[in-house]
Motif scaffolding. Structure first.
Motif, PDB file in Angstrom:
ATOM      1  N   SER A  34       0.847  -1.194   0.000  1.00  7.32           N
ATOM      2  CA  SER A  34       0.000   0.000   0.000  1.00  7.32           C
ATOM      3  C   SER A  34       0.879   1.239   0.000  1.00  7.32           C
ATOM      4  CB  SER A  34      -0.939   0.021   1.206  1.00  7.32           C
ATOM      5  OG  SER A  34      -0.198   0.102   2.422  1.00  7.32           O
ATOM      6  N   LEU A  35       0.363   2.284  -0.574  1.00  4.62           N
ATOM      7  CA  LEU A  35       0.978   3.605  -0.495  1.00  4.62           C
ATOM      8  C   LEU A  35       0.160   4.461   0.455  1.00  4.62           C
ATOM      9  CD1 LEU A  35       1.807   4.401  -4.252  1.00  4.62           C
ATOM     10  CD2 LEU A  35       3.379   3.618  -2.466  1.00  4.62           C
ATOM     11  N   ASN A  36       0.865   5.214   1.313  1.00  5.13           N
ATOM     12  CA  ASN A  36       0.167   6.112   2.228  1.00  5.13           C
ATOM     13  C   ASN A  36       0.994   7.373   2.421  1.00  5.13           C
ATOM     14  OD1 ASN A  36       2.054   5.677   4.585  1.00  5.13           O
ATOM     15  ND2 ASN A  36       1.276   3.578   4.357  1.00  5.13           N
ATOM     16  N   ALA A  37       0.471   8.297   3.173  1.00  9.03           N
ATOM     17  CA  ALA A  37       1.097   9.614   3.331  1.00  9.03           C
ATOM     18  C   ALA A  37       2.473   9.534   3.980  1.00  9.03           C
ATOM     19  CB  ALA A  37       0.183  10.525   4.149  1.00  9.03           C
ATOM     20  N   ARG A  47       4.840   9.245  -5.213  1.00  7.49           N
ATOM     21  CA  ARG A  47       4.941   8.477  -3.978  1.00  7.49           C
ATOM     22  C   ARG A  47       5.296   7.040  -4.349  1.00  7.49           C
ATOM     23  NH1 ARG A  47       2.958  10.578   0.268  1.00  7.49           N
ATOM     24  NH2 ARG A  47       1.403  11.764  -0.904  1.00  7.49           N
ATOM     25  N   TYR A  48       6.172   6.408  -3.571  1.00  2.00           N
ATOM     26  CA  TYR A  48       6.671   5.113  -4.037  1.00  2.00           C
ATOM     27  C   TYR A  48       7.059   4.170  -2.907  1.00  2.00           C
ATOM     28  CZ  TYR A  48      11.256   7.182  -3.027  1.00  2.00           C
ATOM     29  OH  TYR A  48      12.324   7.778  -2.407  1.00  2.00           O
ATOM     30  N   PRO A  72      -0.923   2.663 -10.934  1.00  8.05           N
ATOM     31  CA  PRO A  72       0.485   2.464 -10.571  1.00  8.05           C
ATOM     32  C   PRO A  72       1.414   2.517 -11.778  1.00  8.05           C
ATOM     33  CG  PRO A  72      -0.621   0.360 -10.628  1.00  8.05           C
ATOM     34  CD  PRO A  72      -1.679   1.393 -10.913  1.00  8.05           C
ATOM     35  N   LYS A  73       2.650   2.875 -11.505  1.00  5.03           N
ATOM     36  CA  LYS A  73       3.736   2.809 -12.488  1.00  5.03           C
ATOM     37  C   LYS A  73       4.843   1.931 -11.910  1.00  5.03           C
ATOM     38  CE  LYS A  73       4.184   7.352 -12.525  1.00  5.03           C
ATOM     39  NZ  LYS A  73       2.951   7.891 -11.905  1.00  5.03           N
ATOM     40  N   ILE A  74       5.653   1.348 -12.797  1.00  2.25           N
ATOM     41  CA  ILE A  74       6.787   0.527 -12.376  1.00  2.25           C
ATOM     42  C   ILE A  74       8.059   1.118 -12.968  1.00  2.25           C
ATOM     43  CG2 ILE A  74       7.806  -1.780 -12.306  1.00  2.25           C
ATOM     44  CD1 ILE A  74       5.084  -2.877 -13.235  1.00  2.25           C
ATOM     45  N   ASP A 114       1.061   8.794  -8.153  1.00  5.00           N
ATOM     46  CA  ASP A 114       1.249  10.251  -8.191  1.00  5.00           C
ATOM     47  C   ASP A 114       1.231  10.815  -6.783  1.00  5.00           C
ATOM     48  OD1 ASP A 114      -1.435  10.485  -7.402  1.00  5.00           O
ATOM     49  OD2 ASP A 114      -2.132  10.699  -9.463  1.00  5.00           O
ATOM     50  N   SER A 115       1.320  12.123  -6.651  1.00  4.12           N
ATOM     51  CA  SER A 115       1.458  12.755  -5.337  1.00  4.12           C
ATOM     52  C   SER A 115       0.261  12.488  -4.426  1.00  4.12           C
ATOM     53  CB  SER A 115       1.649  14.268  -5.502  1.00  4.12           C
ATOM     54  OG  SER A 115       0.537  14.844  -6.170  1.00  4.12           O
TER      55      SER A 115
END
Length: 279
Positions: A34-37, A47-48, A72-74, A114-115
């Motif tokens: 997961s991505l988070n702040a 964000r990564y 998502p991007k890789i 993204d941001s």
């Protein structure tokens, strides 16, 4: 590209193991991330999360990242710190990369949003050892079967999306049609489709004998006599092997479609299905 990252180590002894023992090796890992702040963020990048992979020259890798909540991007970074491959998702929110590894070392895989990106993602990694990327042209039936079984470990992702897009799909000797079933992801080989029960029975028994001759004692056999399913009949055997929490199976079936509305060509079909049971 230098960024702080969180590490996840994979397959540290993978290349050495294959070099010493020489068998086909294909590995699969799935990560629910997961991505988070609180995750790392870089302007003009996003964000990564970062994952470190110990990889060896000649290996092949397939990466799939999916998210329900962001695109998502890789970014796949080589041991020198340069971006080697990139994968971008579209409307499906799926990004993917398939490539061979040109040099051994510590590679970094970045999953990037993204941001404003936050939320869960699924990361799937399939890695084949250098000798498991392609088969020699003179490979016999057993060698091909073991190659396919190795790729069953990774749900055939590296067979469906090979490094060399021009390479032929692996077919077992004697098969008339081979494909990946879109419903359950099985590798399917048809060995007979016709109207002779005598020919079908002979091929059915021959295929069972050939397959059993290729396998070691770790495979367990179960057989089922004729059973009715919907408007057709089927009999067959199931060979299964459990190792390291992975259960693979081979199912060889004789299908009687003589009175079935599902008949496409012949009354009888002999086919083999290979797959790995889901985790």
């Amino acid at each position: 590209m230098k960024m702080s990252r969180k590490y996840l180590y994979f397959f540290i002894f993978f290349g050495l193991y294959t070099l010493v023992y020489g068998q086909f090796e294909v590995e699969y890992s799935k990560i629910e991330g997961s991505l988070n702040a609180k995750d790392n963020y870089r302007q003009n990048f996003g964000r990564y999360d970062g994952y470190e992979l110990e990889l060896y020259q000649g290996e092949a890798i397939n990466v799939i990242v999916y998210s329900d909540v962001f695109s998502p991007k890789i970014f796949f970074v080589n041991p020198k710190g340069s971006v080697f491959k990139e994968g971008f998702s579209g409307k499906t929110n799926v990004a993917t990369i398939t490539t061979s590894i040109p040099e051994s070392g510590e590679w970094i895989l970045y999953v990037v949003g993204d941001s404003a990106a936050t939320g869960k993602y699924s990361l799937q990694l399939s890695i084949a050892s250098a000798n498991s990327v392609s088969l020699p042209p003179d490979a016999d039936f057993c060698t091909k079967l073991k190659f396919i079984l190795a790729h069953a470990n990774a749900y055939f992702f590296l067979l469906e999306a090979p490094v060399n897009s021009k390479s032929e799909f692996i077919k077992l000797d004697g098969s008339s049609d081979t494909f990946i079933d879109e419903n359950d992801g099985s590798y399917v080989s048809k060995f007979y489709e016709g109207n002779s029960i005598k020919d079908a029975e002979k091929i059915f028994k021959d295929i069972i004998a050939k397959v059993r001759n290729c396998l070691d004692g770790n495979w367990k056999l179960q057989s089922k006599d004729w059973q009715s399913v919907d408007d057709y009949k089927i009999k067959g055997i199931m060979l299964s092997e459990s190792e390291n929490n992975i259960e693979r199976y081979i199912q060889i079936s004789l299908i009687d479609l003589k009175k079935s509305k599902q008949k496409f060509m012949g009354d009888y079909i002999v086919q083999m299905e290979i797959n790995r049971k889901p985790d």
